[in-house]
Design a protein around this motif. Structure first.
Motif, PDB file in Angstrom:
ATOM      1  N   LEU A  52       0.847  -1.188   0.000  1.00  0.00           N
ATOM      2  CA  LEU A  52       0.000   0.000   0.000  1.00  0.00           C
ATOM      3  C   LEU A  52       0.887   1.243   0.000  1.00  0.00           C
ATOM      4  CD1 LEU A  52      -2.320  -1.288   2.833  1.00  0.00           C
ATOM      5  CD2 LEU A  52      -2.743  -1.423   0.381  1.00  0.00           C
ATOM      6  N   ASN A  53       1.095   1.836  -1.153  1.00  0.00           N
ATOM      7  CA  ASN A  53       1.980   2.998  -1.303  1.00  0.00           C
ATOM      8  C   ASN A  53       3.367   2.675  -0.750  1.00  0.00           C
ATOM      9  OD1 ASN A  53       0.019   4.535  -2.576  1.00  0.00           O
ATOM     10  ND2 ASN A  53      -0.753   5.334  -0.656  1.00  0.00           N
ATOM     11  N   THR A  54       3.708   3.163   0.443  1.00  0.00           N
ATOM     12  CA  THR A  54       5.036   2.912   1.015  1.00  0.00           C
ATOM     13  C   THR A  54       5.010   1.796   2.050  1.00  0.00           C
ATOM     14  OG1 THR A  54       4.706   4.600   2.701  1.00  0.00           O
ATOM     15  CG2 THR A  54       5.754   5.305   0.648  1.00  0.00           C
ATOM     16  N   VAL A  55       3.859   1.169   2.253  1.00  0.00           N
ATOM     17  CA  VAL A  55       3.695   0.131   3.270  1.00  0.00           C
ATOM     18  C   VAL A  55       3.656  -1.245   2.601  1.00  0.00           C
ATOM     19  CG1 VAL A  55       2.123  -0.779   5.028  1.00  0.00           C
ATOM     20  CG2 VAL A  55       2.398   1.682   4.775  1.00  0.00           C
ATOM     21  N   PRO A  56       4.523  -2.166   2.994  1.00  0.00           N
ATOM     22  CA  PRO A  56       4.450  -3.514   2.427  1.00  0.00           C
ATOM     23  C   PRO A  56       3.260  -4.270   3.014  1.00  0.00           C
ATOM     24  CG  PRO A  56       6.136  -3.432   4.123  1.00  0.00           C
ATOM     25  CD  PRO A  56       5.613  -2.022   3.968  1.00  0.00           C
ATOM     26  N   SER A  57       2.727  -5.204   2.263  1.00  0.00           N
ATOM     27  CA  SER A  57       1.674  -6.077   2.777  1.00  0.00           C
ATOM     28  C   SER A  57       2.203  -7.512   2.808  1.00  0.00           C
ATOM     29  CB  SER A  57       0.422  -5.996   1.898  1.00  0.00           C
ATOM     30  OG  SER A  57       0.623  -6.662   0.671  1.00  0.00           O
ATOM     31  N   ALA A  58       1.412  -8.410   3.344  1.00  0.00           N
ATOM     32  CA  ALA A  58       1.790  -9.826   3.360  1.00  0.00           C
ATOM     33  C   ALA A  58       1.366 -10.518   2.067  1.00  0.00           C
ATOM     34  CB  ALA A  58       1.146 -10.511   4.561  1.00  0.00           C
ATOM     35  N   ASP A  79     -14.882  -6.258   1.417  1.00  0.00           N
ATOM     36  CA  ASP A  79     -14.172  -5.477   0.401  1.00  0.00           C
ATOM     37  C   ASP A  79     -12.968  -4.721   0.947  1.00  0.00           C
ATOM     38  OD1 ASP A  79     -15.921  -6.243  -1.628  1.00  0.00           O
ATOM     39  OD2 ASP A  79     -17.305  -4.601  -1.207  1.00  0.00           O
ATOM     40  N   PHE A  80     -12.561  -5.026   2.160  1.00  0.00           N
ATOM     41  CA  PHE A  80     -11.423  -4.353   2.789  1.00  0.00           C
ATOM     42  C   PHE A  80     -10.300  -5.349   3.028  1.00  0.00           C
ATOM     43  CE2 PHE A  80     -15.108  -1.850   3.904  1.00  0.00           C
ATOM     44  CZ  PHE A  80     -14.674  -0.548   3.730  1.00  0.00           C
ATOM     45  N   ASP A  81      -9.072  -4.902   2.789  1.00  0.00           N
ATOM     46  CA  ASP A  81      -7.897  -5.708   3.096  1.00  0.00           C
ATOM     47  C   ASP A  81      -7.045  -4.906   4.075  1.00  0.00           C
ATOM     48  OD1 ASP A  81      -6.511  -8.204   2.577  1.00  0.00           O
ATOM     49  OD2 ASP A  81      -4.916  -6.950   1.747  1.00  0.00           O
ATOM     50  N   PHE A  82      -6.913  -5.411   5.291  1.00  0.00           N
ATOM     51  CA  PHE A  82      -6.189  -4.733   6.364  1.00  0.00           C
ATOM     52  C   PHE A  82      -4.770  -5.273   6.444  1.00  0.00           C
ATOM     53  CE2 PHE A  82     -10.657  -4.648   7.422  1.00  0.00           C
ATOM     54  CZ  PHE A  82     -10.857  -3.342   7.843  1.00  0.00           C
ATOM     55  N   THR A  83      -3.808  -4.376   6.594  1.00  0.00           N
ATOM     56  CA  THR A  83      -2.408  -4.756   6.741  1.00  0.00           C
ATOM     57  C   THR A  83      -1.819  -4.032   7.946  1.00  0.00           C
ATOM     58  OG1 THR A  83      -2.026  -5.216   4.398  1.00  0.00           O
ATOM     59  CG2 THR A  83      -0.101  -4.585   5.684  1.00  0.00           C
ATOM     60  N   LEU A 103       5.838   0.438  14.056  1.00  0.00           N
ATOM     61  CA  LEU A 103       4.623  -0.192  13.558  1.00  0.00           C
ATOM     62  C   LEU A 103       4.182   0.501  12.281  1.00  0.00           C
ATOM     63  CD1 LEU A 103       2.712  -0.352  16.951  1.00  0.00           C
ATOM     64  CD2 LEU A 103       3.919  -2.230  15.809  1.00  0.00           C
ATOM     65  N   PHE A 104       3.543  -0.226  11.380  1.00  0.00           N
ATOM     66  CA  PHE A 104       2.941   0.372  10.199  1.00  0.00           C
ATOM     67  C   PHE A 104       1.606  -0.318   9.949  1.00  0.00           C
ATOM     68  CE2 PHE A 104       5.812  -2.937   8.508  1.00  0.00           C
ATOM     69  CZ  PHE A 104       4.944  -3.688   7.735  1.00  0.00           C
ATOM     70  N   ALA A 105       0.734   0.357   9.213  1.00  0.00           N
ATOM     71  CA  ALA A 105      -0.578  -0.204   8.909  1.00  0.00           C
ATOM     72  C   ALA A 105      -1.181   0.486   7.696  1.00  0.00           C
ATOM     73  CB  ALA A 105      -1.515  -0.047  10.112  1.00  0.00           C
ATOM     74  N   GLY A 106      -2.148  -0.169   7.085  1.00  0.00           N
ATOM     75  CA  GLY A 106      -2.853   0.408   5.954  1.00  0.00           C
ATOM     76  C   GLY A 106      -4.075  -0.421   5.611  1.00  0.00           C
ATOM     77  N   ILE A 107      -4.965   0.161   4.817  1.00  0.00           N
ATOM     78  CA  ILE A 107      -6.199  -0.498   4.395  1.00  0.00           C
ATOM     79  C   ILE A 107      -6.365  -0.301   2.892  1.00  0.00           C
ATOM     80  CG2 ILE A 107      -8.716  -0.576   4.613  1.00  0.00           C
ATOM     81  CD1 ILE A 107      -8.376   0.717   7.391  1.00  0.00           C
ATOM     82  N   GLU A 108      -6.714  -1.365   2.199  1.00  0.00           N
ATOM     83  CA  GLU A 108      -7.060  -1.268   0.787  1.00  0.00           C
ATOM     84  C   GLU A 108      -8.543  -1.611   0.656  1.00  0.00           C
ATOM     85  OE1 GLU A 108      -5.451  -2.607  -3.609  1.00  0.00           O
ATOM     86  OE2 GLU A 108      -4.726  -3.713  -1.870  1.00  0.00           O
ATOM     87  N   TYR A 109      -9.291  -0.738  -0.021  1.00  0.00           N
ATOM     88  CA  TYR A 109     -10.720  -0.957  -0.244  1.00  0.00           C
ATOM     89  C   TYR A 109     -10.940  -1.266  -1.724  1.00  0.00           C
ATOM     90  CZ  TYR A 109     -15.594   0.200  -1.211  1.00  0.00           C
ATOM     91  OH  TYR A 109     -16.896   0.156  -1.641  1.00  0.00           O
ATOM     92  N   PHE A 110     -11.594  -2.387  -2.007  1.00  0.00           N
ATOM     93  CA  PHE A 110     -11.902  -2.784  -3.372  1.00  0.00           C
ATOM     94  C   PHE A 110     -13.271  -2.226  -3.733  1.00  0.00           C
ATOM     95  CE2 PHE A 110      -8.891  -5.881  -1.774  1.00  0.00           C
ATOM     96  CZ  PHE A 110      -7.932  -5.813  -2.768  1.00  0.00           C
ATOM     97  N   THR A 111     -13.292  -1.247  -4.625  1.00  0.00           N
ATOM     98  CA  THR A 111     -14.540  -0.570  -5.026  1.00  0.00           C
ATOM     99  C   THR A 111     -15.383  -1.509  -5.890  1.00  0.00           C
ATOM    100  OG1 THR A 111     -13.705   0.335  -7.095  1.00  0.00           O
ATOM    101  CG2 THR A 111     -13.260   1.617  -5.078  1.00  0.00           C
ATOM    102  N   PRO A 112     -16.638  -1.156  -6.114  1.00  0.00           N
ATOM    103  CA  PRO A 112     -17.483  -1.950  -7.025  1.00  0.00           C
ATOM    104  C   PRO A 112     -16.992  -1.933  -8.472  1.00  0.00           C
ATOM    105  CG  PRO A 112     -18.852  -0.573  -5.605  1.00  0.00           C
ATOM    106  CD  PRO A 112     -17.436  -0.140  -5.396  1.00  0.00           C
ATOM    107  N   VAL A 113     -16.130  -0.991  -8.837  1.00  0.00           N
ATOM    108  CA  VAL A 113     -15.574  -0.925 -10.189  1.00  0.00           C
ATOM    109  C   VAL A 113     -14.440  -1.944 -10.303  1.00  0.00           C
ATOM    110  CG1 VAL A 113     -14.421   0.554 -11.888  1.00  0.00           C
ATOM    111  CG2 VAL A 113     -16.156   1.531 -10.354  1.00  0.00           C
ATOM    112  N   LYS A 114     -14.606  -2.903 -11.197  1.00  0.00           N
ATOM    113  CA  LYS A 114     -13.607  -3.978 -11.345  1.00  0.00           C
ATOM    114  C   LYS A 114     -12.217  -3.405 -11.596  1.00  0.00           C
ATOM    115  CE  LYS A 114     -12.427  -8.138 -13.763  1.00  0.00           C
ATOM    116  NZ  LYS A 114     -12.826  -9.230 -14.578  1.00  0.00           N
ATOM    117  N   GLY A 115     -11.236  -3.848 -10.798  1.00  0.00           N
ATOM    118  CA  GLY A 115      -9.850  -3.407 -10.958  1.00  0.00           C
ATOM    119  C   GLY A 115      -9.499  -2.107 -10.272  1.00  0.00           C
TER     120      GLY A 115
END
Length: 188
Positions: free
Chosen positions: A16-22, A119-123, A173-185
């Motif tokens: 997520l931008n400057t934050v790595p995810s798993a 629709d949310f991915d928490f890191t 510590l770091f954290a972030g959230i990615e939200y998947f909108t109804p628009v594919k991709g």
């Protein structure tokens, strides 16, 4: 739920931008990209060489104006290794090293957790080196002594190497959230 395409970080691996995810790509995936966040311009080539292993070759340039020549170049080879896959109860867990081999300016290590909820991915994660520069608390691995207890230079002309991994006085510590909108991709 349908499979989602997770975002890449500004440095190439999924994040997520400057934050790595798993998160990991599907095995065999290759990505190429360019990103900028003043004062750096990053170009990268990332490979998901196996289900649990991603390797990225990255070149970062210190440059504030794209019409000028770069002041410095910071090469790096990064990797991320998935330790646990996500289940309905547990998050995905990965460990990673940015500039595992490369310049100290960009070097950092992390342990990241990612968990999907609708629709949310928490890191969230814990970072060393550049990822630990906020210094939220002391390096917990120092209690193990030896390798982890040594001081760490975050800059200089010597390359980063395994002797530097997960060392240093502070972690963050770091954290972030990615939200998947109804628009594919499209995610934010």
């Amino acid at each position: 739920a349908a499979a989602q395409t997770y975002s890449t970080s500004l440095y190439g691996p999924l994040g997520l931008n400057t934050v790595p995810s798993a998160r990991m790509d599907q095995s065999g995936t290759a990505r190429i990209g360019v990103s900028t966040l003043d004062p750096y311009l990053n170009s990268w080539l990332s490979f998901q060489i196996a289900d649990p292993l991603s390797i990225t070759v990255r070149q970062s340039a210190e440059i504030s104006n794209l019409n000028d020549d770069a002041d410095r170049l910071y090469p790096g080879v990064d990797f991320k290794l998935r330790l646990l896959e996500e289940t309905t109860v547990t998050p995905e867990l990965s460990i990673g090293v940015q500039s595992a081999i490369g310049h100290k300016r960009s070097a950092g290590e992390y342990l990241a957790l990612s968990k999907r909820y609708h629709d949310f991915d928490f890191t969230a994660g814990l970072g060393w080196g550049r990822y630990g520069s906020a210094g939220h608390f002391k390096n917990p691995l120092k209690a193990l002594g030896g390798h982890f207890a040594k001081d760490r230079a975050r800059d200089g002309e010597k390359p980063n190497k395994p002797d530097d991994w997960f060392t240093g006085e502070d972690v963050a510590l770091f954290a972030g959230i990615e939200y998947f909108t109804p628009v594919k991709g499209l995610s934010v």
